[in-house]
Design a protein around this motif. Structure first.
Motif, PDB file in Angstrom:
ATOM      1  N   GLY A  71       0.793  -1.222   0.000  1.00 52.35           N
ATOM      2  CA  GLY A  71       0.000   0.000   0.000  1.00 52.35           C
ATOM      3  C   GLY A  71       0.824   1.268   0.000  1.00 52.35           C
ATOM      4  O   GLY A  71       0.300   2.352  -0.326  1.00 52.35           O
ATOM      5  N   ASP A  72       2.103   1.189   0.371  1.00 50.38           N
ATOM      6  CA  ASP A  72       2.967   2.366   0.288  1.00 50.38           C
ATOM      7  C   ASP A  72       3.119   2.791  -1.168  1.00 50.38           C
ATOM      8  O   ASP A  72       3.045   1.963  -2.084  1.00 50.38           O
ATOM      9  CB  ASP A  72       4.349   2.068   0.875  1.00 50.38           C
ATOM     10  CG  ASP A  72       4.346   2.007   2.393  1.00 50.38           C
ATOM     11  OD1 ASP A  72       3.349   2.437   3.004  1.00 50.38           O
ATOM     12  OD2 ASP A  72       5.337   1.517   2.967  1.00 50.38           O
ATOM     13  N   GLU A  73       3.359   4.072  -1.385  1.00 49.91           N
ATOM     14  CA  GLU A  73       3.429   4.612  -2.740  1.00 49.91           C
ATOM     15  C   GLU A  73       4.773   5.278  -3.003  1.00 49.91           C
ATOM     16  O   GLU A  73       5.358   5.905  -2.113  1.00 49.91           O
ATOM     17  CB  GLU A  73       2.308   5.637  -2.951  1.00 49.91           C
ATOM     18  CG  GLU A  73       0.914   5.034  -2.844  1.00 49.91           C
ATOM     19  CD  GLU A  73      -0.192   6.076  -2.934  1.00 49.91           C
ATOM     20  OE1 GLU A  73      -1.372   5.679  -3.038  1.00 49.91           O
ATOM     21  OE2 GLU A  73       0.119   7.287  -2.877  1.00 49.91           O
ATOM     22  N   THR A  94       3.101   0.506  -4.439  1.00 53.71           N
ATOM     23  CA  THR A  94       2.389   1.008  -5.617  1.00 53.71           C
ATOM     24  C   THR A  94       3.178   2.124  -6.289  1.00 53.71           C
ATOM     25  O   THR A  94       3.441   3.159  -5.663  1.00 53.71           O
ATOM     26  CB  THR A  94       1.004   1.539  -5.219  1.00 53.71           C
ATOM     27  OG1 THR A  94       0.267   0.494  -4.574  1.00 53.71           O
ATOM     28  CG2 THR A  94       0.245   2.024  -6.446  1.00 53.71           C
ATOM     29  N   LYS A 119       0.022   8.039   1.868  1.00 53.56           N
ATOM     30  CA  LYS A 119       0.707   6.767   1.660  1.00 53.56           C
ATOM     31  C   LYS A 119       2.058   6.912   0.954  1.00 53.56           C
ATOM     32  O   LYS A 119       2.802   5.938   0.819  1.00 53.56           O
ATOM     33  CB  LYS A 119      -0.180   5.835   0.826  1.00 53.56           C
ATOM     34  CG  LYS A 119      -1.489   5.459   1.490  1.00 53.56           C
ATOM     35  CD  LYS A 119      -2.311   4.546   0.589  1.00 53.56           C
ATOM     36  CE  LYS A 119      -3.625   4.153   1.240  1.00 53.56           C
ATOM     37  NZ  LYS A 119      -4.441   3.264   0.349  1.00 53.56           N
TER      38      LYS A 119
END
Length: 368
Positions: A71-73, A94, A119
């Protein structure tokens, strides 16, 4: 056929490899590895270098240092090689894309702020075809939002931003020493950092996660990303003549620019006042009014004995990412135009002025 790339190796390069071979240090450790790391870090203005197997795994190692969670971007350009997105996706994080600047073809830094979310963990800046990204706005955003900044300098050895060499910016910088780069070890790469803790961890990660005080004991999963001493010897020999290499590439870029800048039907990468490109690959964009796209122009050049390569296909159009449900419905017009209308011409260090003349004549004929 004039190839798109031909390396320029010297007797000194051959001698350096033979010296390393005779020393018995032929694998992923040795005095040439240590010296290569120290010399390249110093050349780029960094504190520590970690030699790695190639530029792709240098990026993977840099991303691994971030300890990304699902989920981290990570914000990055769409217009780049897949090596940039690969480690983000493999970390179950992501990639978040931005379009390119239509003049420099590097990421449009003015679009990055709007892509930052709670994020977001990092920004990845990618220097394209030897021209630097406008780094100051990205450094400012990273500092204000507490983000890491990874600098992909794989195509820009010796390039400068406001008089400072690329490879010296952000949390970590990554280089490739593939056969077509200004410094080549055949295959090879390096991670540069200023933080000793990050450097030591990167050294562990490249060597299966071995602990420094006890081999075969592993506190985390690592990789086998080692560069051999033989390859390091080859790269080390080339650092001694970096000024000559960079000057040669800039002369080639100037020769192409003089011959092609006024040619109708094409656009060239525009060097900005704050940048000094090294023209790693000399590219052009075919204007739509010619009735040609890059594939058609490449076919005409091939018939005239000139090799070329297409530009990158944007990450948002890559089938492997579409199959994963990434970037659905996203449109990046500049990246899409570059992918369809752009190609680069023969640009290897061994290229001579007479060959550049032949290439430019072929471009003119092909466009006609």
């Amino acid at each position: 056929m004039i190839p798109v790339n031909e390396p320029l190796l010297t007797e000194g390069d051959y001698a350096a490899v033979m010296e390393a071979l005779r020393s018995g240090w032929i694998s992923g450790a040795g005095p040439h590895v240590d010296a290569f790391e120290a010399r390249w870090a110093a050349y780029c203005g960094r504190k520590r270098g970690v030699a790695l197997a190639n530029g792709t795994v240098a990026l993977q190692c840099a991303v691994a240092l971030l300890d990304l969670q699902p989920g981290d971007e990570v914000i990055m350009p769409s217009f780049t090689i897949i090596s940039c997105a690969l480690p983000i996706v493999l970390a179950n994080a992501t990639p978040v894309l931005v379009d390119s600047d239509p003049q420099t073809w590097t990421m449009d830094v003015g679009r990055v702020a709007s892509r930052i979310t709670p994020k977001t963990r990092a920004i990845m800046a990618v220097h394209i075809y030897g021209h630097p990204v406008d780094m100051d706005p990205l450094l400012d955003l990273a500092e204000r939002h507490g983000l890491a900044l990874i600098e992909d300098a794989a195509e820009a050895h010796g390039a400068e931003y406001h008089g400072r060499r690329v490879g010296s910016f952000g949390t970590a910088s990554c280089f490739s020493f593939y056969a077509n780069k200004l410094v080549t070890t055949g295959e090879g790469g390096m991670l540069l950092v200023d933080d000793d803790r990050l450097a030591e961890r990167a050294c562990r990660l490249r060597n299966l996660g071995f602990q420094p005080d006890r081999r075969f004991v592993h506190a985390e999963l690592g990789f086998n990303f080692r560069l051999t001493n033989l390859q390091a010897a080859l790269g080390l020999a080339q650092i001694d003549r970096m000024d000559e290499i960079v000057a040669r590439k800039r002369r080639m870029g100037q020769a192409y620019t003089e011959r092609l800048s006024e040619m109708p039907g094409i656009e060239l990468q525009v060097q900005q006042p704050w940048a000094r490109s090294v023209y790693w690959m000399f590219g052009l964009v075919v204007r739509e009014e010619t009735g040609l796209d890059a594939t058609q122009l490449a076919r005409r050049l091939k018939a005239r004995g000139i090799d070329s390569r297409p530009f990158f296909l944007g990450m948002h159009e890559q089938p492997v990412f579409r199959d994963r449900g990434l970037f659905e419905g996203e449109i990046y017009p500049v990246a899409e135009r570059l992918a369809r209308q752009g190609l680069y011409l023969p640009s290897g260090l061994a290229l001579e002025v007479g060959q550049i003349d032949r290439v430019c004549t072929a471009v003119r004929e092909a466009l006609a």
